[in-house]
Design a protein around this motif. Structure first.
Motif, short mmCIF file in Angstrom:
data_model
loop_
_atom_site.label_atom_id
_atom_site.label_comp_id
_atom_site.label_asym_id
_atom_site.label_seq_id
_atom_site.Cartn_x
_atom_site.Cartn_y
_atom_site.Cartn_z
N HIS A 4 -40.57 -27.75 -14.99
CA HIS A 4 -40.36 -26.97 -16.22
C HIS A 4 -40.73 -25.53 -15.97
O HIS A 4 -41.68 -25.25 -15.23
CB HIS A 4 -41.26 -27.50 -17.36
N ALA A 5 -39.99 -24.62 -16.59
CA ALA A 5 -40.36 -23.20 -16.48
C ALA A 5 -39.86 -22.49 -17.74
O ALA A 5 -38.89 -22.92 -18.36
CB ALA A 5 -39.72 -22.57 -15.25
N ARG A 6 -40.54 -21.44 -18.07
CA ARG A 6 -40.07 -20.64 -19.22
C ARG A 6 -38.73 -19.98 -18.87
O ARG A 6 -37.81 -19.92 -19.65
CB ARG A 6 -41.13 -19.57 -19.51
N ALA A 7 -38.69 -19.47 -17.63
CA ALA A 7 -37.46 -18.81 -17.17
C ALA A 7 -37.26 -19.10 -15.69
O ALA A 7 -38.21 -19.09 -14.92
CB ALA A 7 -37.55 -17.31 -17.40
N VAL A 8 -36.00 -19.33 -15.35
CA VAL A 8 -35.64 -19.51 -13.94
C VAL A 8 -34.70 -18.37 -13.56
O VAL A 8 -33.68 -18.15 -14.21
CB VAL A 8 -34.92 -20.85 -13.70
N VAL A 9 -35.06 -17.63 -12.53
CA VAL A 9 -34.19 -16.58 -12.00
C VAL A 9 -33.45 -17.17 -10.80
O VAL A 9 -34.09 -17.75 -9.91
CB VAL A 9 -35.00 -15.35 -11.54
N ILE A 10 -32.13 -17.03 -10.77
CA ILE A 10 -31.37 -17.52 -9.61
C ILE A 10 -30.98 -16.32 -8.76
O ILE A 10 -30.30 -15.41 -9.24
CB ILE A 10 -30.10 -18.28 -10.03
N LYS A 25 -44.79 -9.57 -15.29
CA LYS A 25 -45.56 -8.42 -15.76
C LYS A 25 -45.65 -8.40 -17.30
O LYS A 25 -46.62 -7.91 -17.87
CB LYS A 25 -44.91 -7.14 -15.25
N LYS A 26 -44.61 -8.96 -17.94
CA LYS A 26 -44.64 -9.03 -19.41
C LYS A 26 -45.50 -10.20 -19.89
O LYS A 26 -45.55 -10.49 -21.07
CB LYS A 26 -43.23 -9.20 -19.96
N ASP A 30 -45.22 -18.61 -16.28
CA ASP A 30 -44.57 -19.87 -15.92
C ASP A 30 -43.08 -19.64 -15.64
O ASP A 30 -42.20 -20.19 -16.28
CB ASP A 30 -44.76 -20.93 -17.01
N VAL A 31 -42.83 -18.75 -14.70
CA VAL A 31 -41.45 -18.41 -14.33
C VAL A 31 -41.27 -18.63 -12.83
O VAL A 31 -42.25 -18.58 -12.07
CB VAL A 31 -41.12 -16.93 -14.68
N CYS A 32 -40.04 -18.90 -12.43
CA CYS A 32 -39.81 -19.09 -10.99
C CYS A 32 -38.46 -18.55 -10.57
O CYS A 32 -37.61 -18.26 -11.43
CB CYS A 32 -39.95 -20.56 -10.62
N LEU A 33 -38.30 -18.40 -9.28
CA LEU A 33 -37.05 -17.89 -8.72
C LEU A 33 -36.56 -18.84 -7.64
O LEU A 33 -37.36 -19.39 -6.87
CB LEU A 33 -37.29 -16.49 -8.12
N ILE A 34 -35.25 -19.02 -7.63
CA ILE A 34 -34.65 -19.93 -6.64
C ILE A 34 -33.70 -19.14 -5.75
O ILE A 34 -32.81 -18.44 -6.25
CB ILE A 34 -33.89 -21.06 -7.35
N GLU A 35 -33.90 -19.25 -4.46
CA GLU A 35 -33.04 -18.54 -3.49
C GLU A 35 -32.53 -19.56 -2.47
O GLU A 35 -33.31 -20.32 -1.89
CB GLU A 35 -33.85 -17.43 -2.81
N ALA A 161 -45.02 -10.41 -8.15
CA ALA A 161 -44.68 -11.50 -9.06
C ALA A 161 -45.58 -12.70 -8.80
O ALA A 161 -46.12 -13.30 -9.74
CB ALA A 161 -43.21 -11.88 -8.88
N ARG A 162 -45.74 -13.02 -7.52
CA ARG A 162 -46.58 -14.19 -7.18
C ARG A 162 -48.01 -13.97 -7.66
O ARG A 162 -48.66 -14.88 -8.17
CB ARG A 162 -46.58 -14.40 -5.66
N ALA A 163 -48.50 -12.73 -7.51
CA ALA A 163 -49.87 -12.43 -7.93
C ALA A 163 -50.05 -12.66 -9.43
O ALA A 163 -51.17 -12.87 -9.91
CB ALA A 163 -50.21 -10.98 -7.57
N ARG A 164 -48.96 -12.63 -10.16
CA ARG A 164 -49.03 -12.85 -11.62
C ARG A 164 -48.66 -14.28 -11.99
O ARG A 164 -48.38 -14.57 -13.15
CB ARG A 164 -48.12 -11.86 -12.33
N GLY A 165 -48.56 -15.15 -11.01
CA GLY A 165 -48.35 -16.56 -11.30
C GLY A 165 -46.93 -17.06 -11.10
O GLY A 165 -46.67 -18.26 -11.21
N ALA A 166 -45.99 -16.16 -10.84
CA ALA A 166 -44.60 -16.60 -10.65
C ALA A 166 -44.47 -17.33 -9.32
O ALA A 166 -45.23 -17.08 -8.38
CB ALA A 166 -43.67 -15.39 -10.69
N GLU A 167 -43.49 -18.24 -9.27
CA GLU A 167 -43.27 -18.98 -8.02
C GLU A 167 -41.88 -18.70 -7.48
O GLU A 167 -40.94 -18.49 -8.25
CB GLU A 167 -43.44 -20.49 -8.27
N ILE A 168 -41.77 -18.72 -6.15
CA ILE A 168 -40.48 -18.46 -5.51
C ILE A 168 -40.17 -19.64 -4.59
O ILE A 168 -40.99 -20.01 -3.75
CB ILE A 168 -40.53 -17.14 -4.70
N TYR A 169 -38.99 -20.24 -4.80
CA TYR A 169 -38.57 -21.37 -3.93
C TYR A 169 -37.43 -20.91 -3.05
O TYR A 169 -36.32 -20.66 -3.55
CB TYR A 169 -38.14 -22.56 -4.78
#
Ligand SMILES: Cc1cc2nc3c(=O)[nH]c(=O)nc-3n(C[C@H](O)[C@H](O)[C@H](O)COP(=O)(O)OP(=O)(O)OC[C@H]3O[C@@H](n4cnc5c(N)ncnc54)[C@H](O)[C@@H]3O)c2cc1C
Length: 836
Positions: A4-10, A25-26, A30-35, A161-169
């Motif tokens: 689950h995530a609030r927002a997923v960036v593709i 930053k806002k 609970d956001v993540c990015l998929i690459e 982003a990671r320092a603020r809790g975001a995750e990157i896959y």
């Protein structure tokens, strides 16, 4: 991987990672990015990293400004070097028109706070000793501009982003996206699924493929772009050895290339005519760090001009040529904002200067997603500025054109040719036979003005063989003449437009406005729903017409509608042609869920012919049984009437400030109505007129336009919409913000200016307005008023300077003019002509 995530960036290019960073930053952790591969393995990897601040779009200019201003602080915040080199950027001018463009742009830059210096050829030589200055008129310099290392910048955003809790896959591919009954999105990847409230697509060259997953035809197709890196040059090495500063980025706009130092050598990037679109069906699944075969032949004319300007470039060998894909849109600006028809699906795509725009685009998109609205006017980059017409074939032509035009002079009256004609109203051929010179908006052909027979300039007389880009007019018409010359000044068609405007005032004119956006709203909840949205009261009586604005939560103006009440719960809405998708999407997303209101887009079902001028009543009366006298058919009312044997909704409104009717008719009856009007109009000297005359006439009435005087950046009451804003209504979007602002005080006020001593260049919008040396506002529109015989400007100024009679100064193409604030509507302030 989280589920689950609030927002997923593709997409893990610079744009996607910046979006992730700004969401985090806002406060969204609970956001993540998929690459699908490694971060930056798309276009970002091979970008030249330049950060050009120059941009004539107000929206894009602001995004670029933010980026350049914050890349340094990002480095400080994350400890990750972004390779920022503020070496400055010099753009050379060889022609008068280019110089005008620079003067015009300098005004825009000043109003948005970008630092621009004017340089003489001698000053260019001092900064860039390897540059020949022959033939130069001068240059502009952005001192804060330069370049970064795109991959390092992306890594810095990732770290932040990671320092603020975001995750990157990484090495994770999005294979499908579905909207669940709950409204949430299910993002399916090869490593598992994630449920998310919001999805942001930042997939660069894959944009169309990502769009297909959710049924969107995204108007992005990339174009090939090449740059050449040379071996080291002794003169540059020598400069380095002496500790001299880097010479900065050099742009010869009139020959369409940029150049900078690179590892002791030079880097040259031309924007050539003939660069092809690529990845039309997206890159392959394997694509990563992908480059194409170089094609130096295509670049030869540009290389020659580069050697003439910087001989050192020809003195060393080529080390490497990069040919990569850059995402493009039909107008060359990115698409940043909500996707149409889908809730909580966002686009940050189509970036051709993505390294420069990434910061600003990520910032504003995060504002939009988290706060519900951006803080700067994003109309210029809104994904909904293109409609369903922007499909594959159109994109191929337009995107190649946009690429080839990166360095052409951006004339305010330029009408580009690719992909035209596309949408033609039935009266197109008739208008053409009458001499129409067409422009295009939202794919529609519209007469801009009318050229008398034989009018125009011989093409031979226009050749400018000394520069590569000779792009200041459309091709010659069938009679061998070029009808219009594009210009920042009064051009060859100026007097013709004046004749049209005066004729509307003295007799009668006919204008095709079929491009208007048109919607029907009905159902038991229709009135209450509209009333809850817009700032004005909804017309009470059947047959009444009102002008109403849909505001943002912050009280700015998002859309403007003419609302015509046709029945107890039936309304016909008309808005600007260019905003059909924007306005429809906005309304659609606000519909109540209970099904009590129906909304339909009817733009292509109805054509619109505007009949205006003192003779318009006599002309129309001779064709209809309806009584057109003012007591029977007053201003701001409408009726369905017969026009000969045809029919039309006749609305007694117009945008030119004269007696007249807009005839909204079934589009299939357009030529019948057109012929009837022209025939009946013969006795009353009816003549066609175009958009340019209409614009001159509307400025004399101080009528506001989106996104000029009306914008989300100005509160509706700042834009002087007091008559259309009813704060005593129970509620409407933006009401609270306006009430609050009214108490605190407004930052801006709308003003109409009488500009003095203008001989050949009227204001156009975007000119800075001063008191002494203090910048106190900006023009938003301008032009010559043919009924008042005045050069006029509309603008937004600090409230202290909006009193009638205040003397201000406005800078038009670098020349200061005195200007007086005059009461609104310099022509017919009491609307007597409209009510006649
Ligand atoms: C030769 C060249 C020179 C350039 N020079 C400059 C310059 O000087 N200045 C400038 O501002 N711009 C420049 N650009 C443009 C710049 O490179 C791009 O605008 C920018 O990199 C776009 O970034 P992006 O994040 O939108 O796209 P990309 O970097 O392409 O990133 C998109 C990412 O999405 C990923 N992705 C796609 N689909 C999926 C999926 N289904 N699942 C998971 N991941 C997916 C891709 O793998 C890719 O990594 C240049 C471009 C080229 C080709």
């Amino acid at each position: 991987m989280r589920t689950h995530a609030r927002a997923v960036v593709i997409g893990g290019g610079v744009v996607g990672v910046s979006t992730l960073y700004h969401l985090a930053k806002k406060g969204w952790d609970d956001v993540c990015l998929i690459e699908r591969k490694e971060l930056t393995s798309g276009s970002t990897w091979h970008a030249a990293g330049l950060l050009p601040l120059f941009n004539v779009s107000y929206s894009v200019g602001q995004l670029h400004k933010y980026s350049v201003a914050t890349y340094e602080s990002l480095q400080e915040e994350t400890g990750q070097d972004v390779g920022l080199r503020k070496v400055s950027n010099i753009r050379l001018a060889r022609t008068r028109d280019r110089w005008d463009e620079f003067l015009y742009y300098s005004g825009i830059a000043e109003t948005i706070g970008v630092n621009v210096k004017i340089l003489t050829p001698e000053q260019v030589q001092e900064i860039w000793p390897l540059c020949e200055t022959e033939g130069l008129l001068g240059a502009i310099q952005h001192v804060d501009d330069g370049y970064v290392q795109p991959a390092d910048l992306t890594q810095a955003y990732a770290k932040g982003a990671r320092a603020r809790g975001a995750e990157i896959y990484r090495y994770t591919t999005v294979l499908g996206i579905e909207q669940l009954a709950s409204g949430e999105w299910l993002v399916k990847t090869d490593k598992g699924d994630i449920t998310a409230e919001h999805v942001i697509s930042a997939t660069g060259n894959f944009a169309r493929k990502t769009g297909e997953m959710v049924g969107l035809d995204i108007p992005v197709i990339p174009v090939e772009h090449q740059y050449i890196v040379t071996e080291a040059h002794p003169a540059i090495k020598e400069r380095k050895a002496q500790g001299l500063p880097e010479m900065g980025v050099l742009r010869e706009a009139d020959s369409s290339w940029y150049m900078r130092e690179e590892a002791g050598g030079l880097l040259l990037g031309p924007y050539e005519v003939g660069a092809p679109v690529c990845y039309v069906d997206a890159p392959s699944d394997q694509s990563e760090y992908e480059l194409f075969q170089e094609d130096l032949d295509r670049l030869m004319p540009y290389i020659e001009t580069a050697i003439a300007r910087v001989p050192a470039f020809g003195e060393v060998g080529i080390k490497k040529v990069y040919n990569g894909a850059i995402a493009y849109t039909p107008d060359g600006s990115p698409i940043v904002g909500p996707a149409w028809d889908l809730k909580n699906f966002w686009l940050n795509e189509g970036h051709s200067f993505g390294v420069t725009a990434a910061g600003g685009a990520g910032w504003q998109l995060a504002e939009w997603i988290v706060e519900g609205e951006p803080t700067i006017d994003m109309m210029g980059v809104d994904p909904r500025r293109f409609g369903p017409y922007a499909t594959r074939g159109y994109l191929r032509e337009k995107n190649e054109e946009a690429y080839a035009n990166v360095f052409t002079v951006h004339y305010p009256d330029e009408e580009r040719l690719a992909g035209r004609p596309l949408k033609r109203a039935p009266c197109y051929d008739r208008m053409k036979a009458l001499g129409a010179v067409f422009g295009s908006v939202y794919g529609w052909e519209r007469p801009n003005w009318f050229a008398p027979e034989g009018f125009g300039v011989e093409e031979r007389a226009l050749d400018k063989p000394d520069v590569l880009l000779n792009h200041n007019h459309p091709p010659a018409a069938a009679d061998g003449k070029v009808k219009e010359l594009w210009s920042f000044r009064r051009s060859n068609y100026f007097e013709q437009v004046g004749r049209e405007a005066r004729h509307v005032h003295e007799a009668a004119g006919l204008l095709d406005m079929s491009a208007f956006s048109k919607f029907e709203v009905w159902g038991p909840g229709a009135e209450a729903w509209l009333d809850s949205l817009v700032a004005n009261r909804i017309p009470k009586k059947i047959g009444r017409i009102g002008l109403a604005h849909l505001l943002t939560k912050a009280g700015g103006v998002r859309s403007e509608f003419t609302i015509y009440r046709e029945g107890p719960q039936r309304f016909y809405l008309v808005s600007a042609g260019a905003y059909e998708r924007h306005d429809f999407d906005t309304l659609q997303k606000l519909l109540p869920p209970d099904g009590s209101v129906m909304l339909q887009k009817v733009t292509t079902q109805y054509g619109v012919l505007v009949l205006a001028g003192p003779q318009s009543r006599a002309i129309l009366q001779s064709l209809t049984d309806a009584d057109l006298s003012t007591p029977a058919f007053p201003w701001l009312t409408g009726k369905t009437i017969n026009v000969g044997h045809a029919t039309a909704r006749a609305l007694r409104v117009n945008f030119v400030g004269e007696l007249g009717w807009e005839l909204h008719h079934p589009i299939e009856m357009q030529t019948t109505i057109f012929d009837l009007l022209m025939e009946a109009g013969r006795a009353h000297d009816l003549k066609p007129f175009g958009i340019r005359a209409m614009d001159a006439l509307r400025i004399e009435k101080s009528y506001r336009l989106i996104p000029r005087e009306l914008s989300i950046e100005y509160a509706a009451l700042e834009s002087g919409l007091d008559r259309f804003v009813h704060l005593n209504k129970a509620s409407f979007i933006g009401r609270e913000a306006l009430v609050e602002k009214q108490q605190v005080g407004f930052d801006w006020a709308f003003a109409t200016l009488d500009v003095h001593d203008v001989s050949d260049a009227d204001a156009r919008g975007n000119e800075p307005i001063y008191v002494g040396d203090q910048l106190i506002g900006r023009a938003t529109s301008g032009g010559f008023g043919w009924r008042t015989d005045k050069s006029l400007a509309l603008g937004m100024v600090r409230p202290d300077y909006a009193e009638f009679g205040t003397e201000l100064e406005i800078s038009i193409l670098g020349k200061r003019h005195m200007a007086t604030v005059v009461p609104e509507s310099p022509f017919d302030a009491d609307n007597e002509r409209l009510r006649a």
